[in-house]
Design an enzyme around this catalytic site. Structure first.
Site, PDB file in Angstrom:
ATOM      1  N   SER A   1       0.964  -1.244  -0.114  1.00  0.00           N
ATOM      2  CA  SER A   1       0.055  -0.032   0.022  1.00  0.00           C
ATOM      3  C   SER A   1       0.838   1.226   0.242  1.00  0.00           C
ATOM      4  CB  SER A   1      -0.742   0.115   1.285  1.00  0.00           C
ATOM      5  OG  SER A   1      -1.564   1.088   1.246  1.00  0.00           O
TER       6      SER A   1
ATOM      7  N   HIS B   1      -1.070  -1.161  -4.515  1.00  0.00           N
ATOM      8  CA  HIS B   1      -2.378  -1.003  -3.802  1.00  0.00           C
ATOM      9  C   HIS B   1      -2.241   0.579  -3.615  1.00  0.00           C
ATOM     10  CE1 HIS B   1      -5.937  -1.983  -1.413  1.00  0.00           C
ATOM     11  NE2 HIS B   1      -5.614  -1.050  -0.410  1.00  0.00           N
TER      12      HIS B   1
ATOM     13  N   ASP C   1      -4.629   3.744  -2.008  1.00  0.00           N
ATOM     14  CA  ASP C   1      -5.747   3.953  -1.098  1.00  0.00           C
ATOM     15  C   ASP C   1      -6.405   5.383  -1.085  1.00  0.00           C
ATOM     16  OD1 ASP C   1      -6.130   1.732   0.691  1.00  0.00           O
ATOM     17  OD2 ASP C   1      -4.002   2.073   1.064  1.00  0.00           O
TER      18      ASP C   1
ATOM     19  N   MET D   1      -9.166   8.094  -0.148  1.00  0.00           N
ATOM     20  CA  MET D   1     -10.084   8.440   1.020  1.00  0.00           C
ATOM     21  C   MET D   1     -10.535   9.810   0.734  1.00  0.00           C
ATOM     22  SD  MET D   1      -7.643   7.011   3.971  1.00  0.00           S
ATOM     23  CE  MET D   1      -6.806   5.504   4.062  1.00  0.00           C
TER      24      MET D   1
ATOM     25  N   HIS E   1      -8.255   1.116  -4.256  1.00  0.00           N
ATOM     26  CA  HIS E   1      -9.267   0.728  -3.225  1.00  0.00           C
ATOM     27  C   HIS E   1      -9.895   2.186  -2.818  1.00  0.00           C
ATOM     28  CE1 HIS E   1      -9.513  -0.358   1.374  1.00  0.00           C
ATOM     29  NE2 HIS E   1     -10.825  -0.153   0.927  1.00  0.00           N
TER      30      HIS E   1
ATOM     31  N   MET F   1     -12.027   4.506  -0.805  1.00  0.00           N
ATOM     32  CA  MET F   1     -12.855   4.507   0.588  1.00  0.00           C
ATOM     33  C   MET F   1     -13.576   5.812   0.218  1.00  0.00           C
ATOM     34  SD  MET F   1      -9.795   3.136   2.710  1.00  0.00           S
ATOM     35  CE  MET F   1      -8.736   3.047   1.522  1.00  0.00           C
TER      36      MET F   1
ATOM     37  N   MET G   1     -11.522  -6.275   5.007  1.00  0.00           N
ATOM     38  CA  MET G   1     -10.621  -5.368   5.677  1.00  0.00           C
ATOM     39  C   MET G   1     -10.632  -5.976   6.926  1.00  0.00           C
ATOM     40  SD  MET G   1     -10.086  -2.649   4.069  1.00  0.00           S
ATOM     41  CE  MET G   1      -9.044  -1.789   5.243  1.00  0.00           C
TER      42      MET G   1
ATOM     43  N   GLY H   1      -9.260   3.731   6.829  1.00  0.00           N
ATOM     44  CA  GLY H   1      -8.990   5.178   7.084  1.00  0.00           C
ATOM     45  C   GLY H   1      -7.523   5.352   7.456  1.00  0.00           C
ATOM     46  N   PHE H   2      -6.997   4.537   8.088  1.00  0.00           N
ATOM     47  CA  PHE H   2      -5.496   4.699   8.462  1.00  0.00           C
ATOM     48  C   PHE H   2      -4.671   3.439   8.111  1.00  0.00           C
ATOM     49  CE2 PHE H   2      -8.505   7.237  10.765  1.00  0.00           C
ATOM     50  CZ  PHE H   2      -8.256   8.451  10.509  1.00  0.00           C
ATOM     51  N   GLY H   3      -3.420   3.817   7.973  1.00  0.00           N
ATOM     52  CA  GLY H   3      -2.554   2.746   8.100  1.00  0.00           C
ATOM     53  C   GLY H   3      -1.879   2.416   9.485  1.00  0.00           C
ATOM     54  N   GLY H   4      -1.213   1.314   9.627  1.00  0.00           N
ATOM     55  CA  GLY H   4      -0.578   1.221  10.851  1.00  0.00           C
ATOM     56  C   GLY H   4      -1.389   0.719  12.106  1.00  0.00           C
TER      57      GLY H   4
ATOM     58  N   ASP I   1      -6.731  -6.598   3.871  1.00  0.00           N
ATOM     59  CA  ASP I   1      -6.153  -5.333   3.757  1.00  0.00           C
ATOM     60  C   ASP I   1      -6.251  -4.893   5.108  1.00  0.00           C
ATOM     61  OD1 ASP I   1      -5.048  -2.717   3.543  1.00  0.00           O
ATOM     62  OD2 ASP I   1      -6.843  -2.113   2.261  1.00  0.00           O
ATOM     63  N   GLY I   2      -4.944  -4.332   5.806  1.00  0.00           N
ATOM     64  CA  GLY I   2      -4.966  -4.057   7.141  1.00  0.00           C
ATOM     65  C   GLY I   2      -4.124  -4.736   8.055  1.00  0.00           C
ATOM     66  N   GLY I   3      -3.131  -4.162   8.527  1.00  0.00           N
ATOM     67  CA  GLY I   3      -2.585  -4.830   9.695  1.00  0.00           C
ATOM     68  C   GLY I   3      -1.567  -6.131   9.381  1.00  0.00           C
TER      69      GLY I   3
ATOM     70  N   GLY J   1       1.096  -2.128   4.133  1.00  0.00           N
ATOM     71  CA  GLY J   1       1.477  -0.967   4.100  1.00  0.00           C
ATOM     72  C   GLY J   1       2.791  -0.530   4.985  1.00  0.00           C
TER      73      GLY J   1
HETATM   74  C1  DX5 Z   1      -6.585   1.235   5.547  1.00  0.00           C
HETATM   75  C2  DX5 Z   1      -6.151   0.961   3.934  1.00  0.00           C
HETATM   76  C3  DX5 Z   1      -4.834   0.129   3.928  1.00  0.00           C
HETATM   77  C4  DX5 Z   1      -3.752   0.747   4.546  1.00  0.00           C
HETATM   78  C5  DX5 Z   1      -2.927  -0.615   5.063  1.00  0.00           C
HETATM   79  O1  DX5 Z   1      -7.741   1.965   5.299  1.00  0.00           O
HETATM   80  O2  DX5 Z   1      -7.271   0.477   3.169  1.00  0.00           O
HETATM   81  O3  DX5 Z   1      -4.642  -0.255   2.498  1.00  0.00           O
HETATM   82  O4  DX5 Z   1      -2.956   1.310   3.963  1.00  0.00           O
HETATM   83  O5  DX5 Z   1      -1.951  -0.225   5.899  1.00  0.00           O
HETATM   84  P1  DX5 Z   1      -1.211  -1.236   7.168  1.00  0.00           P
HETATM   85  O6  DX5 Z   1      -0.648  -2.409   6.151  1.00  0.00           O
HETATM   86  O7  DX5 Z   1      -0.191  -0.389   7.471  1.00  0.00           O
HETATM   87  O8  DX5 Z   1      -2.328  -1.492   7.941  1.00  0.00           O
HETATM   88 ZN    ZN Z   2      -6.496  -0.361   1.198  1.00  0.00          ZN
END
Ligand code: DX5
Ligand code: ZN
Length: 216
Positions: A8, A33, A35, A37, A66, A68, A137, A142-145, A175-177, A197
């Site tokens: 991502s 990927h 994202d 938003m 993706h 959002m 998901m 909404g957020f990475g990490g 997707d996510g974590g 990400g």
């Molecule tokens: C979250 C995004 C993800 C995000 C993943 O809303 O859709 O794609 O960038 O980031 P990580 O891998 O850090 O959770």
């Molecule tokens: Zn995503």
């Protein structure tokens, strides 16, 4: 099942987007990927067409977009024209999901539908045969990490059963974590594509991290 990795770009260093894209081109990553938003569907704003087009001009791999955003129908042809190979919308953002999926395909892209963590996979039963991809998901978008939600494993397994029953060719993306520690169990549960990400871009050696996720 496939074992694809889609880093991502949201977690990349935006001051070095060219170098980061070159790194992904060299790496074992399969897709990039992207994202998008809107600050309405999710409580964050990421980036839009100018940034995506710049990445696409440099990328040698498919852009996995993706969305959002609310009312994604308004932008489908623009994302297809901007180079999206896969366009994924959120189930929760589409009142007439079937129409939206057909519009994505008519625009020449592959159609994906994403489910928030609280949305059961069962809601896709009657549209699964029309989809190219389902994005599960594993954090609230909404957020990475963020921290991976453990319930995701059983959602993937249930979705895999539904895909088989419906004779759908949809890929399962998560997707996510995601990181090299949970990747093996995610692929084993039925995932085809893992988005990562922070695990990739915060790693000392991002290319090695991509290999580790893929080989997990
Ligand atoms: C979250 C995004 C993800 C995000 C993943 O809303 O859709 O794609 O960038 O980031 P990580 O891998 O850090 O959770
Ligand atoms: Zn995503």
């Amino acid at each position: 099942m496939k074992r694809l990795v889609a880093p991502s770009v949201l977690a990349a260093d935006f001051l070095k987007l060219g170098e980061e894209t070159d790194m992904l081109n060299r790496s074992d990553a399969d897709w990039l990927h992207i994202d998008v938003m809107d600050g309405v569907f999710v409580p964050n704003i990421s980036f839009g067409f100018p940034v995506m087009k710049a990445i696409g001009a440099r990328a040698e791999k498919p852009l996995d977009v993706h969305l959002m955003i609310v009312d994604p129908d308004r932008y489908i042809s623009a994302f297809a024209e901007a180079g999206a190979e896969v366009i994924t919308v959120h189930y929760e953002a589409c009142t007439h999901l079937h129409r939206t999926v057909q519009a994505i395909k008519a625009a020449g892209a592959k159609a994906g539908v994403s489910l928030n963590p609280h949305t059961p996979v069962a809601v896709l039963e009657d549209i699964l045969a029309d989809l190219d991809l389902v994005l599960v998901m594993s954090v609230n978008p909404g957020f990475g990490g963020q921290k991976f939600i453990e319930k995701t494993y059983e959602k993937i397994a249930r979705l895999r059963q539904m895909i088989t029953a419906e004779k759908s060719s949809a890929l399962i993306e998560v997707d996510g974590g995601v990181n090299a520690k949970n990747a093996g169990r995610l692929y084993a549960s039925g995932a085809d594509v893992l988005v990562a990400g922070n695990a990739v871009f915060a790693a000392a050696d991002p290319e090695a991290e991509i290999r580790a996720i893929k080989g997990a």
